[in-house]
Design a protein around this motif. Structure first.
Motif, PDB file in Angstrom:
ATOM      1  N   SER A 212      53.527  66.011-124.056  1.00 44.60           N
ATOM      2  CA  SER A 212      54.238  67.110-123.402  1.00 44.60           C
ATOM      3  C   SER A 212      54.274  66.949-121.889  1.00 44.60           C
ATOM      4  O   SER A 212      55.045  67.620-121.209  1.00 44.60           O
ATOM      5  N   GLY A 213      53.404  66.083-121.348  1.00 45.56           N
ATOM      6  CA  GLY A 213      53.309  65.938-119.905  1.00 45.56           C
ATOM      7  C   GLY A 213      52.866  67.214-119.213  1.00 45.56           C
ATOM      8  O   GLY A 213      53.060  67.368-118.002  1.00 45.56           O
ATOM      9  N   GLY A 214      52.293  68.136-119.994  1.00 46.98           N
ATOM     10  CA  GLY A 214      51.872  69.411-119.428  1.00 46.98           C
ATOM     11  C   GLY A 214      53.024  70.372-119.195  1.00 46.98           C
ATOM     12  O   GLY A 214      52.831  71.444-118.598  1.00 46.98           O
ATOM     13  N   LYS A 215      54.229  70.035-119.691  1.00 42.69           N
ATOM     14  CA  LYS A 215      55.412  70.858-119.434  1.00 42.69           C
ATOM     15  C   LYS A 215      55.836  71.709-120.624  1.00 42.69           C
ATOM     16  O   LYS A 215      56.790  72.466-120.546  1.00 42.69           O
ATOM     17  N   SER A 216      55.146  71.580-121.750  1.00 40.24           N
ATOM     18  CA  SER A 216      55.374  72.409-122.932  1.00 40.24           C
ATOM     19  C   SER A 216      54.113  72.326-123.777  1.00 40.24           C
ATOM     20  O   SER A 216      53.180  71.597-123.450  1.00 40.24           O
ATOM     21  N   LYS A 217      54.088  73.073-124.874  1.00 32.16           N
ATOM     22  CA  LYS A 217      52.889  73.114-125.702  1.00 32.16           C
ATOM     23  C   LYS A 217      52.817  71.890-126.618  1.00 32.16           C
ATOM     24  O   LYS A 217      53.755  71.598-127.347  1.00 32.16           O
ATOM     25  N   GLY A 263      70.395  74.966-129.190  1.00 32.69           N
ATOM     26  CA  GLY A 263      71.232  73.810-128.909  1.00 32.69           C
ATOM     27  C   GLY A 263      70.627  72.796-127.969  1.00 32.69           C
ATOM     28  O   GLY A 263      71.240  71.762-127.694  1.00 32.69           O
ATOM     29  N   LYS A 264      69.417  73.065-127.473  1.00 30.24           N
ATOM     30  CA  LYS A 264      68.767  72.154-126.529  1.00 30.24           C
ATOM     31  C   LYS A 264      67.588  71.450-127.204  1.00 30.24           C
ATOM     32  O   LYS A 264      66.878  72.050-128.007  1.00 30.24           O
ATOM     33  N   PRO A 265      67.366  70.166-126.881  1.00 33.63           N
ATOM     34  CA  PRO A 265      66.257  69.445-127.497  1.00 33.63           C
ATOM     35  C   PRO A 265      64.915  70.114-127.205  1.00 33.63           C
ATOM     36  O   PRO A 265      64.599  70.419-126.047  1.00 33.63           O
ATOM     37  N   ASP A 266      64.171  70.370-128.254  1.00 30.82           N
ATOM     38  CA  ASP A 266      62.857  70.999-128.119  1.00 30.82           C
ATOM     39  C   ASP A 266      61.734  70.001-128.375  1.00 30.82           C
ATOM     40  O   ASP A 266      60.712  69.996-127.688  1.00 30.82           O
ATOM     41  N   SER A 267      61.931  69.143-129.366  1.00 34.31           N
ATOM     42  CA  SER A 267      60.881  68.181-129.709  1.00 34.31           C
ATOM     43  C   SER A 267      61.451  67.092-130.615  1.00 34.31           C
ATOM     44  O   SER A 267      62.505  67.260-131.246  1.00 34.31           O
ATOM     45  N   VAL A 268      60.730  65.997-130.659  1.00 28.86           N
ATOM     46  CA  VAL A 268      61.038  64.885-131.555  1.00 28.86           C
ATOM     47  C   VAL A 268      59.805  64.603-132.388  1.00 28.86           C
ATOM     48  O   VAL A 268      58.683  64.553-131.867  1.00 28.86           O
ATOM     49  N   PHE A 269      60.017  64.466-133.695  1.00 29.79           N
ATOM     50  CA  PHE A 269      58.959  64.068-134.617  1.00 29.79           C
ATOM     51  C   PHE A 269      59.313  62.692-135.183  1.00 29.79           C
ATOM     52  O   PHE A 269      60.451  62.451-135.588  1.00 29.79           O
ATOM     53  N   ASN A 286      57.870  66.591-124.050  1.00 25.61           N
ATOM     54  CA  ASN A 286      58.139  66.591-122.618  1.00 25.61           C
ATOM     55  C   ASN A 286      59.654  66.703-122.425  1.00 25.61           C
ATOM     56  O   ASN A 286      60.398  65.787-122.788  1.00 25.61           O
ATOM     57  N   PRO A 287      60.134  67.807-121.865  1.00 26.67           N
ATOM     58  CA  PRO A 287      61.593  67.992-121.759  1.00 26.67           C
ATOM     59  C   PRO A 287      62.290  66.892-120.961  1.00 26.67           C
ATOM     60  O   PRO A 287      63.465  66.596-121.205  1.00 26.67           O
ATOM     61  N   GLY A 292      68.339  63.124-122.848  1.00 28.93           N
ATOM     62  CA  GLY A 292      69.420  62.214-123.214  1.00 28.93           C
ATOM     63  C   GLY A 292      69.744  62.165-124.692  1.00 28.93           C
ATOM     64  O   GLY A 292      70.614  61.392-125.103  1.00 28.93           O
ATOM     65  N   LEU A 293      69.085  62.984-125.502  1.00 24.84           N
ATOM     66  CA  LEU A 293      69.286  62.907-126.943  1.00 24.84           C
ATOM     67  C   LEU A 293      70.448  63.738-127.459  1.00 24.84           C
ATOM     68  O   LEU A 293      70.855  63.597-128.600  1.00 24.84           O
ATOM     69  N   VAL A 294      70.971  64.629-126.622  1.00 26.52           N
ATOM     70  CA  VAL A 294      72.104  65.475-127.027  1.00 26.52           C
ATOM     71  C   VAL A 294      73.157  65.436-125.946  1.00 26.52           C
ATOM     72  O   VAL A 294      72.870  65.620-124.764  1.00 26.52           O
ATOM     73  N   ASP A 295      74.386  65.191-126.360  1.00 29.09           N
ATOM     74  CA  ASP A 295      75.515  65.239-125.426  1.00 29.09           C
ATOM     75  C   ASP A 295      75.721  66.690-125.005  1.00 29.09           C
ATOM     76  O   ASP A 295      75.815  67.564-125.863  1.00 29.09           O
TER      77      ASP A 295
END
Length: 299
Positions: A212-217, A263-269, A286-287, A292-295
């Protein structure tokens, strides 16, 4: 060496995918890789034409050296990174340009999260040699020229890098169909809160790595064991299917799940598997690494 502007541009664009591939495998971030390749373009256009006898080798040399310099700076910054560090996920689509199954497998393996994590333990020069030799098959002589080292020194670097990677890299299955099936079952069990089904899918020594880089949970430490990983996932994903949009896609050469919120990327598993069970779970939240994962037009 091409001389007119159109030919210079055409030659560079022809080699851009390879240069981006080298830079990304060196740095683990697409933005950094693109910056390196852009700088390589500037040096390419400003180069003394008479001094460039092998244009392709020149481009590889400039890109590699720029990536080595940037990696040295990045390694210093990562010492203060909050929590585990994972590479920025990369959408991979090798397309018809890589028709051979064995070559596809090699390229997918060289860009996998597991391999890129292990490459973090190498010195910048070792990493450069490993990437150029193992992922792109450059001869030792060409690598030596790119790094301004003797061929003997490059062979020693290659041997050390290969040993480090072999020792540090976990052994996972690579069958994409099996990984996709396990990913789907894993997601269904986790979001459904079925701890028993989830535990049945997890290897006893499964690991969960969150970035998360400390920027999300996300966990600030690696979670280990099926019981701890299962209970954590069941707690954080229960009911999530009603709140988020889920998309399957290929990231770093393997099936992955992109979770979107509004509609915004929240996480990748992404999961690594072995013997029909999930051996490792990667979660990237980490946002900065998900933009770059969504146009934007699709958001």
């Amino acid at each position: 060496m091409p001389t007119d502007t159109d030919t210079l541009t055409s030659f560079f664009e022809e080699h851009r995918p390879m240069l981006l591939g080298v830079a990304y495998r060196m740095l683990g971030r697409t933005a950094d890789a693109e910056d390196v390749v852009q700088e390589a373009w500037l040096r390419w256009t400003a180069a003394d034409r008479a001094a460039v006898r092998e244009p392709r080798a020149f481009l590889v040399r400039i890109t590699t050296r720029l990536a080595v310099d940037r990696l040295r700076q990045a390694q210093a910054r990562r010492e203060s990174y909050i929590g585990p560090w994972l590479p920025e996920p990369l959408v991979t689509d090798f397309g018809p340009a890589v028709p051979d199954t064995a070559e596809r497998a090699l390229l997918a393996d060289s860009v996998s999260l597991a391999v890129l994590v292990v490459l973090e333990s190498l010195s910048p020069l070792e990493r450069a040699v490993f990437v150029l030799r193992e992922a792109f098959g450059f001869p030792f002589g060409e690598i030596a020229t790119a790094l301004d080292r003797s061929e003997a020194a490059v062979r020693q670097l290659a041997g050390r890098a290969r040993r480090h990677v072999d020792e540090g890299r976990p052994r996972y299955d690579v069958d994409p169909a099996e990984r996709r099936d396990l990913t789907q079952r894993f997601l269904s069990a986790a979001t459904g809160g079925d701890l028993g089904e989830l535990l049945a899918l997890l290897a006893p020594d499964v690991r969960l790595v969150g970035d998360s880089g400390g920027k999300s949970k996300a966990p600030l430490r690696i979670i280990e064991s099926a019981d701890k990983v299962g209970r954590f996932l069941a707690a954080v994903t229960q009911g999530g299917e009603a709140l988020y949009e889920v998309r399957f896609l290929e990231l770093n050469g393997a099936p992955a799940v992109l979770v979107l919120a509004d509609g915004k990327p929240d996480s990748v598993f992404q999961v690594e598997t072995r013997d029909g069970r999930v051996q490792c779970v990667y979660i990237i939240r980490n946002p900065d690494k998900l933009q770059g994962l969504v146009d934007p037009a699709d958001a």
